[in-house]
Structures are given as structure tokens and as C-alpha cells.
Design a protein around this motif. Structure first.
Motif: not given
Length: 940
Positions: A250, A211-218, A207, A220
Motif C-alpha cells: 500500500d 477511482h476507488t478501485d483503481s487509484w493504486r494502479e496509477q 480523484w 507508486s
């Protein structure tokens, strides 16, 4: 963790991930020279039909052995094949095997963790055709890996897979034994260097990669991620905590908990649906095994269709006739979508409360021989898991919601390919945490391809190991314990914590308090693991609660005392090291010197039949006082020491007087001490034939049945080394037969075959003599009237190959009516009962002769004219009900057997065992074993 030391100087170009699934396997890879690197899936060429090879994204985990005609025609040839292969794996194996289940092996992965059988023995297909070569679960797993290896070699001929960084996945709940066997399978497939990763972690890595570019947005910090990984054979639950990273803005991922091992997945759904259809066809009866096997495979297709996208309202199942001679006798039955949902969705994902718990009854699924989970309700196991780990790894326990609630869910495994099953589990999970009817549901992370996620994640993990990508910090998620002396704690077993569940891979722990360690004599270290007690500190002593602590194979060994080899006691400290994959490495260090002993897990006791499975309370019988022990020692010395003044014939009376009890009441602990005394005075048996006969008789009696007490495997090995082919007096031969019969349960397969070979030659000669066959000059002479112990010993060797048992039983059936053999007819009948028994005394289930053979033998026994008192017991053994349709005789024959038992005045309990099954009582156990058993030991 690499299994072999990597001495190469060049870093491999490729990182490869392999998902060894119960139902499907897959392979993904990374070319590290590509910039930027990316995970790719390798298509797997395979047979999809005879003579037809096509690439597929996955390799179905099925193994098929062709008929002679198929093999001779070259129907199973692959681009890299040499000669004409007889076996195939993949799509064709799955499809052809559905119509020919006796030639198909499925669910090999589940067998890798089945402690009830010899996992290294050739036992699959579990109920195969007579002409099919049996393979071990390790062999089958190696066959899948070998196929993937050959596919890789064809695609990348300059880069052998054995020289790349290879990551293989396995369930998070696999124990140390199953992990070791997975590595063994890789080595058998010529892949000596492998790393292991748990499947739920691999799924999460996939997963992150997607979502390499977007996983941080999902995600916390503070969130809890639940990975539900349910495949064809197992259900795995894993919790991952999201924590703030030292790098500003991060996050880090920490795996903090894994669930217990559950053999519960898609295979169980297939069985449940097949049972439902069976009731439509046969009512309360059962279909014959050959029809049932086809029905189970057909039920899998029905499940996938009726629970898939855009399902039809009705699925028609076609079942072949019971007899291949009947034309047009096939049966059809319709299964509606609502019926399938009722059986599978409500049955396996029931709407439960968070406080509901699984039942701990015996699983009703026995048809594949696998120990399926006791409760089909996956949601009950999930509720238990979430509540057990309500605050595990929680850095901020004060929240505005139930801390058992996960914030994010990641579904993985073929089970969730069905939107119906996925939606139901999400519905139940949401209902547990909906306070005041608020519509809460967790964030669901998505996978593009559930069947490829684990392989892709494994390849990604290989890059994480190289310092690239986003890693997961995994705590051990299990606490390990070693059993210690419980003196001062009553009868409660105690254990000391070796490593806590909060530990991270690579950590070392040393137990602060010194333990008394005995050298130069057998010792046992009981081991336990817990996935619920995760905060116990190393060195902490706790009571062993079977609900919280699961026993592992104990470490049984003899620690070397050095050149002197004398028994001595030293102060030592236990040292534990955690490998990268979470396996435990133990060593013992002398507190007063630099000596250290590596303690190996006793993998043999759960993968081989050298150490038979048993239920025993023998260790809890108490210890005989020193004065009694000394009196027994003196009596044995008076017989076997030079100048002793006690005749061998008087020894048993002396021992009875010393103990104050008849010999059948001697506890196992005393018996094993007597065995030690006899071994110390073993040279004294050579004084005369009477001395040797008494020594052999008492040694066998003291060590019977060869298992059931700590370190019995070592005692049996010492007896074998001392006695085998080393008799001092020919007249002692009969007593040696009795010795081996008594301890047969502790002998390995090889040892049993070694004992059996000359006896089988003798019985074959006897059979030819009485049936008009040509006698063999090489066969040893055997006196028919003195052959009772030969027959009884052969009947006790449960690990003999099934064809040998079948041959031996057939010979007995032909010899039973012979008048000259009347003196040993009872012994031959007893042996026939052991050869054809439906429930083994100590051997694994794969050692049983087919039910069809036992059915013929039971008819022979019931037709005997002679009035043999043992006949009812033998008939019960041959016809006993087990609940496993492959082991049980047909219901109509069991009815005839029950009626025969009643007519002959047999005990009511024997009739019950044939009609409904059950366990043997004490007297029956002694009769089946051949004599009384030590107190505390139970047979099947």
C-alpha cells in the motif's frame, strides 16, 4: 478543526462538503447510513431569471441587488423566502448583473484576502450604484453559505445543516486572516461548526474517490504529484509525495509543499481580454467606467466561448451606449479566436524556461481594486514553485531525472475547463524536463467535473476524518518565525523559527532558549511565514530576507502582570501549536512559574481600519541615549508635577535644548517616549488651562499621526480613554481638536464618528446660517472666524461614511465664496482636498468619494476669484491620476486641471501628479497631512 466544541452525543448522519469558489460554489454530501456510502452532489435551487427558480449543480458566486421595481414585484422570491427579497445570488445574479454592473458583487473570495482594504467594511460592490446597499466581503460570503444552507434545509428538513459534519474548502495559500474570516462568514450564516480543508487536497481526494478501485494502479512510492488549482480568482500549487505504507503493498500520500498566495486566475483573463477589446474601441483612451464594467462581464463569455470546445472563429461583443438617452448607440466589436489565444494563452501561459522568474513590478490591473499578482505569467510562478521545492519532502533524492520534475499532474479549477489552456500548460511543463528531446510528459489524472471536484473531495475528507477512505498526511508546508532583538547583527532584522514547514498538524514546539518578556506595558511580536524555508529547526535564528519571509500581522498586546500591575521583566519561553488546518497558536510561558499568556494573531490590523496600513522606517531610526531621555523627563516633570517650577509655555524650548534638535527632527522613538512621560504625569494637566493646553498639544504632537510605530494602536486607545469627554478646562477645547486631528489615523471608525457628530451638527448650523436655511436650535454654536480647527479635524477623519463626506464637501463648496468666512477659507479648502482626494492618506480605498463628486469640486476651486496659496495643492488632490478608472477624473478634465495649474504657476510636480500620477514629495506630504510628519513615515 471544529470551530465550536461539539457536545452532542449522537454522530451526525450527513457529512457535507462546500466549495466556496470565486466564480462558482457547490455542495456535496455523504449519507453515512447508506451502505456502501458514496459522495453525492446536491442540486442547488436558485433564480435563473426573474420569477424563475431552477436547480443547478453549482451556485455561481455572484450577488445582485434588485431595483425597487424588481423587488416590489416579488421577482427574487425563492421557495423558502419570507417577504419580498431585494437580493439574489447565483445564476440570475450573474446574468442580470452583467447588464447592471453597479448592482453586482463578484469575486468576494478575492476580497477576503485583500489586505489593502477593511475586509469587514461595507465596500462591495466596489463601484456600485448610489442606491445599492454596500456589503463586506464577509457578508457576501455569508450570503452564499446561507443560500446553500437553505437549499439543504429544503432537501433535508429533519437534518439541519448546522448539526451535520460540515467541511468548507479554501485556497491552500489563504493566510490566517482569510481563514478566520471564512469561519466568521460561516458563523454569520448560522453554521457555527465547520472544518476547513485546502482546495488542492480536496481535489485530490475527489480523484481518489472517483477511482476507488483503481487509484493504486496509477501511483507508486517515490512519485511526486503536482496539483495545479487555478480558479476564477487564485492560482494554487501543491506537491504531494507518494510514499510506501507500513501496510505491505500500500502507499500513503503526504502533502509537502504549497505555493505563495496568488490573486491570479480567470478574472485576470477577463480583464486582459477586456483591455484588448477596449483598445479596439478607444485606442489609447479608456472607456467610461459604466461601459468598462459591462465589457469585463461580456469578455468572460467571449473567453469561455473562444477557448472552449469547438469554438467559433469569431465572437461578437455588444456594448451599450455611454448614455442611456441614446437609442441605437450600442457598439459592436468582433474578437477572433486567434486574438483571444494570443492575449490569453500566450499572455498567461507563456512558453518559458524552467529558470525564468516572475517580474515584481506593480500589477497593471487596478480596475476592481484588487491586488492582482504582479506578473500575469502563470507558468513563471509554476517554474519558481517547482524549482524552490526541487527536493522538498524527498526521501530518495538520487534519481535519473531532475528532482524538480513532477511525475503526475492533477488539474483543478474552472481555468482548466478550457482544453486550450490545459494543453498549453501541459506542453510548457513537459518542455522543462524533456532531456535530449525525449518525449516525456507527466501522467495526467482526470476529473469528470472540474466544477464539482472540490466539493466532492471535501465531503470525502469528512469521511476520512471518521476513519474511512484514504487520507493525506499534510505537513505544515510553511515555516513560521517571530522577530527577535537584532542587537549584535547590525541593522539586519532577525527572527527565530517557531515551527518548521516539515511539521505535521497537531504538533507542539517550544523554543529552547528563554526570551526576555516585558509585562504591564505594550509589546509587539513581529511574525513571518515562509513557504520556501521549510527545514529550519525550531529555535534557529535567521536573518529576515523579504524574498523568503512574508510578514504576517504582528501580535500587539499588553501582558497582564497580575494584581500588582507594575512593569517587570520575566524569562519566558514561546510555545507553538499547529492546528489541523495549519494555523498557528502561540503562547508565552513564564520560565519560573506556571503563568502562561495566549498570544492572539492581530487579525484586526488587517481586517479593520483601526490600525492603518503604512510604510514606515520609524523603528529603524535608532534609540535616543538615556541621558537625553532623562533630561526630557525632568523638563516634563518640572511642568506637570506639583511644585514644578517651569511654566508650560517654556516646555518646548526646554525639550529642544535637551535634545539639541528642533522638534520636527525628533525621531519617532523619542516622540513615543515623550507620550509615555506625559501619560505618567497626566494628572498635572488639570493645574490650569495653560497646563492642559500644553499637555494636549505635546501629546498629540508626540503621537502623530496615530500609527507608524509598534503598538501605536494601544497608545491611541489609552489617549482616547484619558482625554475623551474628560477636559478639565473649557478653554482647552481647541487644543483637543488639534490632538484628535493629529492622531486621526489611529482612531477607529466608531471613534471618528463619535468625534464628528457634534462638529457636523455645528457645521450644518453654520451652513444654514449663511445659505438662508432654517437654523436648528440643537446645533452647537460655532464662531465662523474660529472654525478653522473644526474644518481641519473633519477633513482628517478619513473613515467617515462617504455620504457624510459628500454632504460636508457640498457645504464647503457653497460656503467658500462667503466673505465673512475668508479667515477660514484656507482651512475649508484644505478640508475639501482631503474629503475629495483620489489617494487616501491612511484610509482604505472604499472611503473615497466618487470621482464625479470630486470633478464638481475641482471645478469650483478653479473658479474661485480669491488667490489662495493652497488651491493648487487642493486641485492636485482632487484630480490626481491613480491609474484606476473608477477613481480618476476623465482625461479631458485632468487636461484642463493641468493647464490651470500651469497658468497659476503651480509647481511642476503638482502638474505631473495630475497628468501621469506618482508619489508625493516630503513637502507635499506635510502639506496634505497638515504639518510635518515624524521622520521615517510615508503616506500614499
Amino acid at each position: 478543526m471544529a470551530t465550536d466544541q461539539d457536545d452532542r452525543t449522537q454522530t451526525p448522519r450527513y457529512v457535507v462538503g462546500i466549495d466556496l469558489g470565486t466564480t462558482n460554489s457547490a455542495m456535496a454530501y455523504v449519507d453515512t447510513e447508506a451502505k456502501p456510502w458514496r459522495v453525492q452532489v446536491l442540486s442547488v435551487p436558485q433564480l435563473v431569471a426573474p420569477f424563475q427558480v431552477e436547480p443547478r449543480d453549482t451556485l455561481p458566486s455572484f450577488h445582485y441587488e434588485a431595483t425597487a421595481a424588481e423587488a416590489d414585484a416579488g421577482a427574487l422570491a425563492l421557495p423558502w423566502s419570507k417577504g419580498k427579497p431585494r437580493t439574489a445570488v447565483g445564476a440570475m445574479a450573474r446574468d442580470e448583473g452583467s447588464a447592471k454592473p453597479g448592482r453586482l458583487i463578484a469575486s468576494a473570495k478575492s476580497w477576503l484576502c485583500h489586505a489593502g482594504v477593511d475586509r469587514t467594511a461595507e465596500l462591495l460592490p466596489w463601484q456600485g450604484d448610489d442606491d445599492v446597499q454596500r456589503l463586506s466581503p464577509v457578508d457576501v460570503t455569508a450570503a452564499y453559505l446561507a443560500h446553500l444552507r437553505d437549499c439543504w434545509q429544503q432537501a433535508f428538513p429533519k437534518f439541519p445543516l448546522a448539526e451535520q459534519d460540515l467541511v468548507i474548502t479554501l485556497p491552500a495559500s489563504f493566510d490566517e486572516v482569510a481563514r478566520e474570516l471564512t469561519i466568521a462568514a460561516a458563523k454569520a450564516a448560522e453554521l457555527p461548526r465547520v472544518m476547513l480543508i485546502e482546495e488542492p487536497q480536496a481535489a485530490f481526494y475527489a480523484w481518489v474517490d472517483r477511482h476507488t478501485d483503481s487509484w493504486r494502479e496509477q501511483v507508486s512510492p517515490g512519485q511526486k504529484i503536482l496539483v495545479c488549482d487555478i480558479g476564477g480568482g487564485t492560482s494554487d500549487f501543491t506537491l504531494i509525495r507518494v510514499r510506501a505504507s507500513d501496510r505491505e503493498g500500500d502507499v500513503e500520500f503526504h502533502r509537502v509543499a504549497v505555493g505563495e498566495h496568488l490573486i491570479l486566475g480567470g478574472d485576470n483573463l477577463d480583464l486582459a481580454l477586456a483591455r484588448f477589446v477596449e483598445r479596439k474601441l478607444a485606442g489609447d483612451g479608456k472607456l467610461p467606467p459604466e461601459q468598462w464594467d459591462v465589457l469585463v462581464r461580456t469578455a468572460r463569455r467571449a473567453k469561455e466561448t473562444l477557448l472552449g470546445d469547438s469554438p467559433p472563429e469569431v465572437f461578437t461583443l455588444n456594448l451599450p451606449s455611454k448614455s442611456s438617452k441614446l437609442i441605437g448607440g450600442a457598439q459592436q466589436v468582433e474578437l477572433t479566436r486567434s486574438e483571444a489565444e494570443q492575449v490569453l494563452v500566450d499572455g498567461f501561459l507563456p512558453r518559458t524556461a524552467l529558470g525564468d522568474r516572475p517580474t515584481r513590478r506593480q500589477s497593471g490591473f487596478q480596475d476592481f481594486g484588487l491586488p492582482y499578482a504582479t506578473d500575469a505569467g502563470i507558468t513563471r510562478y509554476l517554474a519558481t514553485f517547482l524549482e524552490t521545492h526541487r527536493t522538498t519532502g524527498d526521501d530518495s533524492p538520487t534519481t535519473d531525472h531532475d528532482p524538480a520534475r513532477p511525475d503526475i499532474v492533477l488539474f483543478n479549477g474552472g481555468f482548466f475547463a478550457s482544453p486550450v489552456l490545459r494543453d498549453r500548460l501541459l506542453e510548457v511543463l513537459s518542455s522543462w524536463f524533456n532531456a535530449d528531446n525525449a518525449a516525456w510528459s507527466p501522467l495526467v489524472l482526470d476529473h469528470a467535473r472540474l466544477d464539482l471536484a472540490v466539493a466532492r473531495g471535501a465531503a470525502y475528507y469528512g469521511m476520512v476524518r471518521r476513519g474511512e477512505g484514504v487520507g493525506i498526511t499534510a505537513t505544515l508546508a510553511r515555516s513560521y518565525y517571530v522577530g527577535v532583538d537584532s542587537t549584535g547583527h547590525g541593522d539586519r532584522p532577525m527572527a527565530v523559527c517557531l515551527a518548521p514547514g516539515s511539521a505535521a498538524a497537531g504538533q507542539d514546539f517550544e523554543i529552547p532558549s528563554a526570551l526576555q518578556l516585558t509585562l504591564a506595558e505594550p509589546v509587539e511580536f513581529p511574525l513571518y511565514v515562509s513557504s520556501t524555508r521549510l527545514t529550519d529547526a525550531p529555535g534557529e535564528v535567521i536573518e529576515v530576507d523579504p524574498v523568503e519571509l512574508t510578514p504576517l500581522p504582528p501580535i500587539r498586546t499588553v501582558l497582564d502582570a497580575g494584581r500588582k500591575r507594575e512593569t517587570t521583566t520575566v524569562d519566558a519561553r514561546l510555545h507553538a501549536h499547529l492546528s489541523e488546518i495549519g494555523s498557528l497558536e502561540l503562547s508565552c510561558r513564564d520560565a519560573d512559574s506556571n503563568r502562561s499568556w495566549r498570544l492572539q494573531f492581530d487579525i484586526r490590523s488587517t481586517t479593520e481600519t483601526d490600525i492603518a496600513a503604512h510604510e514606515s522606517a520609524a523603528e529603524g531610526e535608532g534609540i535616543i541615549d538615556d541621558d537625553t531621555i532623562e533630561q526630557c523627563r525632568v523638563a516634563i516633570e518640572r511642568v506637570f508635577d506639583k511644585g514644578g517650577n517651569l511654566k508650560p509655555s517654556k516646555l518646548m524650548n526646554e525639550l529642544v535644548q535637551a535634545t539639541g534638535d528642533p522638534k520636527h527632527q525628533w525621531p519617532t522613538s523619542l516622540l513615543r517616549r515623550m507620550w509615555e512621560m506625559l501619560m505618567q504625569h497626566e494628572p498635572g494637566r488639570r493645574q490650569s488651562a495653560q497646563h492642559e493646553a500644553r499637555w494636549l498639544n505635546l501629546a498629540g504632537y508626540a503621537l502623530r499621526p496615530g500609527y507608524g510605530f509598534a503598538v501605536d494602536d494601544w497608545r491611541v486607545a489609552e489617549t482616547w480613554r484619558t482625554v475623551r469627554n474628560r477636559l478639565a478646562h473649557p478653554a482647552s477645547q481647541a487644543e483637543s481638536l488639534i490632538l484628535w486631528r493629529r492622531i486621526a489615523g489611529g482612531l477607529s471608525r466608531g471613534q471618528q464618528l463619535t468625534i464628528a457628530e457634534p462638529l457636523l451638527a455645528a457645521t450644518r448650523g453654520l451652513h444654514r446660517r449663511f445659505t438662508g436655511g432654517k437654523a436648528s436650535s440643537s446645533a452647537a454654536a460655532i464662531d465662523p472666524a474660529q472654525s478653522a480647527e473644526v474644518w481641519r479635524l473633519l477633513g482628517s477623519l478619513e473613515l467617515l461614511p462617504v455620504p457624510v463626506k459628500t454632504e460636508l464637501g457640498g457645504a464647503i463648496v457653497e460656503l467658500l465664496p462667503k466673505r465673512k468666512l475668508e479667515p477660514v477659507r484656507s482651512a475649508m479648502l484644505w478640508t475639501l482636498g482631503r474629503l475629495g482626494q483620489r489617494v487616501p492618506v491612511y484610509g482604505p480605498l472604499n472611503t473615497l468619494v466618487p470621482a464625479s463628486r470630486a470633478a464638481k469640486w475641482v471645478d469650483t476651486v478653479m473658479q474661485l476669484d480669491a488667490d489662495e496659496p493652497i488651491a493648487p495643492l487642493v486641485v492636485m488632490q482632487l484630480a490626481r491620476t491613480t491609474g484606476d478608472r473608477h477613481r480618476d477624473l476623465e482625461a479631458s478634465q485632468r487636461d484642463r486641471v493641468s493647464a490651470w495649474l500651469e497658468r497659476t504657476g503651480a509647481a511642476d510636480h503638482l502638474v505631473q501628479l495630475v497628468r501621469t500620477g506618482g508619489t508625493l514629495d516630503a513637502e507635499e506630504r506635510s502639506q496634505v497631512f497638515g504639518e510635518s510628519l515624524p521622520t521615517g513615515l510615508r503616506l500614499g
